[in-house]
Design a protein around this motif. Structure first.
Motif, PDB file in Angstrom:
ATOM      1  N   GLY A  38      61.207  52.639  28.278  1.00  0.00           N
ATOM      2  CA  GLY A  38      62.293  52.667  27.571  1.00  0.00           C
ATOM      3  C   GLY A  38      63.803  53.218  27.942  1.00  0.00           C
ATOM      4  N   GLY A  39      63.534  54.191  28.837  1.00  0.00           N
ATOM      5  CA  GLY A  39      64.564  54.908  29.571  1.00  0.00           C
ATOM      6  C   GLY A  39      65.419  54.090  30.355  1.00  0.00           C
ATOM      7  N   LEU A  40      66.466  54.865  30.939  1.00  0.00           N
ATOM      8  CA  LEU A  40      67.512  54.164  31.609  1.00  0.00           C
ATOM      9  C   LEU A  40      66.961  53.631  32.909  1.00  0.00           C
ATOM     10  CD1 LEU A  40      71.152  55.026  32.604  1.00  0.00           C
ATOM     11  CD2 LEU A  40      69.595  54.594  34.575  1.00  0.00           C
ATOM     12  N   ASP A  41      66.040  54.307  33.662  1.00  0.00           N
ATOM     13  CA  ASP A  41      65.544  53.737  34.944  1.00  0.00           C
ATOM     14  C   ASP A  41      64.682  52.434  34.778  1.00  0.00           C
ATOM     15  OD1 ASP A  41      66.647  56.205  35.713  1.00  0.00           O
ATOM     16  OD2 ASP A  41      64.923  57.203  35.927  1.00  0.00           O
ATOM     17  N   SER A  42      63.539  52.457  33.890  1.00  0.00           N
ATOM     18  CA  SER A  42      62.631  51.522  33.640  1.00  0.00           C
ATOM     19  C   SER A  42      63.449  50.382  33.081  1.00  0.00           C
ATOM     20  CB  SER A  42      61.413  52.110  32.737  1.00  0.00           C
ATOM     21  OG  SER A  42      61.860  52.384  31.438  1.00  0.00           O
ATOM     22  N   SER A  43      64.391  50.796  32.229  1.00  0.00           N
ATOM     23  CA  SER A  43      65.159  49.449  31.675  1.00  0.00           C
ATOM     24  C   SER A  43      65.880  48.925  32.680  1.00  0.00           C
ATOM     25  CB  SER A  43      66.241  49.906  30.768  1.00  0.00           C
ATOM     26  OG  SER A  43      65.625  50.507  29.384  1.00  0.00           O
ATOM     27  N   VAL A  44      66.393  49.453  33.772  1.00  0.00           N
ATOM     28  CA  VAL A  44      67.134  48.675  34.874  1.00  0.00           C
ATOM     29  C   VAL A  44      66.175  48.131  35.577  1.00  0.00           C
ATOM     30  CG1 VAL A  44      68.187  49.217  37.121  1.00  0.00           C
ATOM     31  CG2 VAL A  44      69.020  50.184  35.078  1.00  0.00           C
ATOM     32  N   LEU A  45      65.045  48.430  35.804  1.00  0.00           N
ATOM     33  CA  LEU A  45      63.689  47.886  36.581  1.00  0.00           C
ATOM     34  C   LEU A  45      63.428  46.539  35.878  1.00  0.00           C
ATOM     35  CD1 LEU A  45      61.856  47.861  39.075  1.00  0.00           C
ATOM     36  CD2 LEU A  45      60.359  49.404  37.842  1.00  0.00           C
ATOM     37  N   LEU A  46      63.154  46.756  34.615  1.00  0.00           N
ATOM     38  CA  LEU A  46      62.743  45.601  33.847  1.00  0.00           C
ATOM     39  C   LEU A  46      63.888  44.433  33.868  1.00  0.00           C
ATOM     40  CD1 LEU A  46      60.679  44.195  31.950  1.00  0.00           C
ATOM     41  CD2 LEU A  46      61.703  45.344  30.057  1.00  0.00           C
ATOM     42  N   ASP A  47      65.013  44.760  33.703  1.00  0.00           N
ATOM     43  CA  ASP A  47      66.205  43.580  33.650  1.00  0.00           C
ATOM     44  C   ASP A  47      66.336  43.106  35.003  1.00  0.00           C
ATOM     45  OD1 ASP A  47      68.580  42.781  32.201  1.00  0.00           O
ATOM     46  OD2 ASP A  47      69.281  43.177  34.156  1.00  0.00           O
ATOM     47  N   ALA A  48      66.143  43.984  36.408  1.00  0.00           N
ATOM     48  CA  ALA A  48      66.384  43.495  37.630  1.00  0.00           C
ATOM     49  C   ALA A  48      65.208  42.457  37.963  1.00  0.00           C
ATOM     50  CB  ALA A  48      66.310  44.628  38.290  1.00  0.00           C
TER      51      ALA A  48
END
Length: 481
Positions: A38-48
């Motif tokens: 749920g942090g920035l890094d994994s949120s970016v990875l999930l969206d991408a």
């Protein structure tokens, strides 16, 4: 979640290219799991990943550590976000002791990976994507340098790594800077959570991130790329060492894949022998040992080769004990102090008595094991009539030395020591409770029933052979590492 600007297009292209490289190596129908905190890094990875691979191929796996009072809120956020994407979601709760001897960071990391592996196994996922990036890689290399790690530590995180018996761990963002992920998150209006513990500089990684990295950026702007190259060089060198160790492991092979030839190991110089020990332990799935512990193990192995006293070897690591027996070196489940005592040393155990009345289980806690009396056929070589078991009290007692048993194959009486040696039972496994009927030795664990004594009793009992029979087994407690 829409691209609102030209900068968003650039950020999206960079992420799309990074994920495209990873996707090109996977079959089109491969299910992919995102480790989603749920942090920035994994949120970016999930969206991408949703944009590049499609939501139908994806799982979002969340690990609830329970270390923060906000953990339940984070779990709810992650589940809601995954549902909004149309991505399948699962969460696992783990317990992490704040006073764990390995440290909270290490304990939480280990628990997280175990939970992720379990979720991947439950859903048949073979590719687990992690959101570490170039800044994380630089921090890892610095931490390993400060800990005095070897090449394997300096190699830090691999872009992809196959885990023995587990899922392949992939890091698609390892070549990207955190700043690039931040631009992507803002360009596509992503929402993420902030873990308050990330600001706590009592943790080594946070101290580097907040106090050291900014100073390095000011004076050495390209340090992240330089440290990434260092990790790549270390990984390449470690690969060559592993190749050498694989050859040495083949040459030092013993009767089982888990053992090494003592003589072949000692034929190597110290540097090469230590390299083989490290590689061998990794191949067994053991955690790495310190250089000091490995050096001490090698010293002891050389000493016992000179002195011939293999029981003098004393090396414990990760819940296992290094052993040497009949020219082979292997890791054994670590025994308790009770089972480790050498005959004649330490306090003796008093005999224990049972008036047998049909019990199937006789627990002997002082020996950390259990005698089992299982229904059996009279043809079973380790069985005897129930009448024999009832005739006199059963007694479990320690070896005193000099006990003898008839070797039916050789047709002669031999000491238990000789029988243990002939059957390849090492000294540390001979501390077992002997089973007597009154004063008659009936059964010896790892050897079997005393057939000659049984014959004498059967003759005395006359028709006892027609009685129900019981197989005798000695079962040691499981040693939990």
């Amino acid at each position: 979640m829409t691209d609102h600007s030209g900068s968003g297009s650039d950020a999206g292209r960079i992420l799309r290219d990074a994920l495209g490289v990873v996707l090109s190596a996977l079959p089109d129908d491969t299910p992919i799991a995102i480790a989603y905190s749920g942090g920035l890094d994994s949120s970016v990875l999930l969206d991408a990943a949703v944009r590049a691979a499609g939501a139908r191929r994806l799982f979002a796996f969340h690990v609830h550590h329970g270390l923060s009072p906000n953990a339940d809120t984070w779990l709810a956020h992650c589940e809601a976000t995954a549902r909004a994407y149309g991505v399948r979601f699962e969460a696992r709760r783990v317990d992490v002791a704040p006073d764990d001897a390995a440290g909270v960071e290490a304990a939480a990391r280990d628990a997280r990976y175990r939970a992720l592996e379990a979720m991947c196994a439950a859903h048949g996922v073979q590719s687990l994507w992690l959101a570490q990036h170039a800044d994380d890689q630089a921090e890892t290399v610095l931490l390993q340098l400060l800990r005095g790690a070897g090449l394997a530590g300096l190699a830090a995180m691999a872009p992809a790594r196959e885990v023995a018996g587990g899922v392949t761990r992939v890091r698609p963002l390892l070549g990207l800077l955190r700043a690039q992920l931040e631009r992507y998150a803002h360009a596509f209006d992503l929402r993420w959570i902030e873990d308050e513990s990330n600001a706590d500089t009592r943790y080594a990684r946070n101290a580097l991130r907040h106090d050291v990295m900014p100073a390095l950026s000011a004076h050495f702007p390209g340090f992240r790329e330089a440290l990434s190259r260092t990790a790549a060089h270390a990984a390449s060198a470690q690969g060559l060492l592993d190749e050498l160790a694989r050859g040495d492991l083949l040459a030092a092979g013993a009767t089982t894949p888990e053992a090494l030839s003592h003589a072949a190991l000692l034929a190597l110089d110290d540097a090469r022998a230590l390299n083989l020990l490290r590689y061998w332990m990794r191949s067994l799935g053991m955690v790495a040992a310190s250089t000091a512990r490995l050096a001490d193990a090698l010293r002891q192995l050389r000493e016992i080769a000179r002195d011939g006293e293999s029981h003098a070897l004393r090396v414990d690591h990760a819940g296992r004990t290094l052993r040497c027996y009949r020219g082979e070196v292997f890791w054994d489940a670590a025994a308790s102090a009770t089972t480790m005592q050498i005959q004649g040393d330490g306090p003796r155990r008093e005999p224990v008595q049972l008036n047998w009345r049909g019990e199937e289980v006789w627990r002997l806690p002082h020996w950390r094991g259990t005698y089992v009396f299982a229904p059996a056929d009279s043809s079973d070589p380790d069985a005897m009539p129930e009448t024999v078991l009832r005739r006199a009290p059963l007694v479990a007692r320690e070896r005193e030395g000099g006990e003898r048993l008839r070797d039916e194959a050789a047709n002669l009486s031999r000491t238990l020591k000789n029988l243990f040696q002939s059957r390849g039972v090492p000294a540390w496994e001979r501390d077992v409770p002997l089973l007597y009927s009154g004063e008659t030795l009936l059964f010896v664990p790892r050897i079997g029933v005393n057939r000659s004594a049984l014959g004498e009793q059967l003759s005395a009992l006359g028709s006892a052979s027609a009685d129900p029979w019981r197989r005798i087994e000695w079962r040691e407690d499981l040693q939990i590492a």
